[in-house]
Scaffold this motif. Structure first.
Motif: not given
Length: 204
Positions: A75-78, A115-119
């Motif tokens: 994801h972006g922050y990663d 598909a991923a958990e959280g926002s």
């Protein structure tokens, strides 16, 4: 080609709306932009007079992000954290350039949301993305070598813990602001926490 640019414009409009524009008060994008500007003394990716270094042009950043997503879904922050770690903490691209670049890679068909958990939105590389990485293998290697070389520059390692903490705070604020509940009480609670932290830092 026209359809691609139209989709890009629509995606950019939605992304900008999510941020709240440039003059949305505490809950608007102006706050996030101002906070990102505060990274100037700690290195980063924004060019301009007195600003942060512009390490990559748009095409190079797209390739770096695509290669990192090719290693594993991210994801972006990663992605920001991965670049920061590879540079020894001396460089982290701004969320303001990373997230639009992710959108562009998605519209180009090089990555796809998983598909991923959280926002947080998680992305994986597509077959088209793998083909692009294969064709640009030498350039990718050179770009990662450039990132690694930043960690060998003198003077940057002492800022790493502070810079990491600032980035964590920026992302936490951005994610909280993007949620639906934007009551004045929440804004005051966040402001109180930030003020308390500032006072503690001043007393060090």
């Amino acid at each position: 080609m026209f359809g691609f640019h139209k989709r890009m414009g629509e995606r950019h409009a939605r992304w900008h709306a999510m941020r709240g524009g440039r003059h949305g008060g505490f809950w608007g994008g102006g706050f996030g932009d101002a906070f990102e500007e505060g990274f100037g003394g700690f290195g980063g990716g924004r060019g301009g007079r007195g600003g942060r270094r512009r390490v990559f042009d748009g095409a190079e950043l797209r390739l770096v992000l695509l290669a990192l997503i090719g290693e594993q879904p991210r994801h972006g922050y990663d992605l920001i954290k991965a670049i920061e770690e590879r540079s020894g903490g001396t460089y982290a691209p701004s969320p303001g350039v990373v997230y639009p670049t992710i959108t562009m890679l998605e519209d180009m068909g090089h990555i796809a949301e998983q598909a991923a958990e959280g926002s947080k939105r998680l992305f994986a590389i597509t077959e088209a993305g793998k083909l692009e990485i294969g064709e640009q293998a030498e350039k990718v290697e050179a770009l990662f070598a450039r990132i690694a070389a930043m960690g060998e520059e003198p003077g940057g390692e002492g800022r790493f813990p502070v810079k990491r903490a600032m980035m964590n705070l920026a992302m936490a604020l951005r994610e909280r602001i993007s949620r639906g509940d934007r009551s004045p009480d929440i804004a005051h609670e966040i402001a109180a926490l930030l003020d308390e932290t500032a006072r503690k830092i001043e007393r060090l």
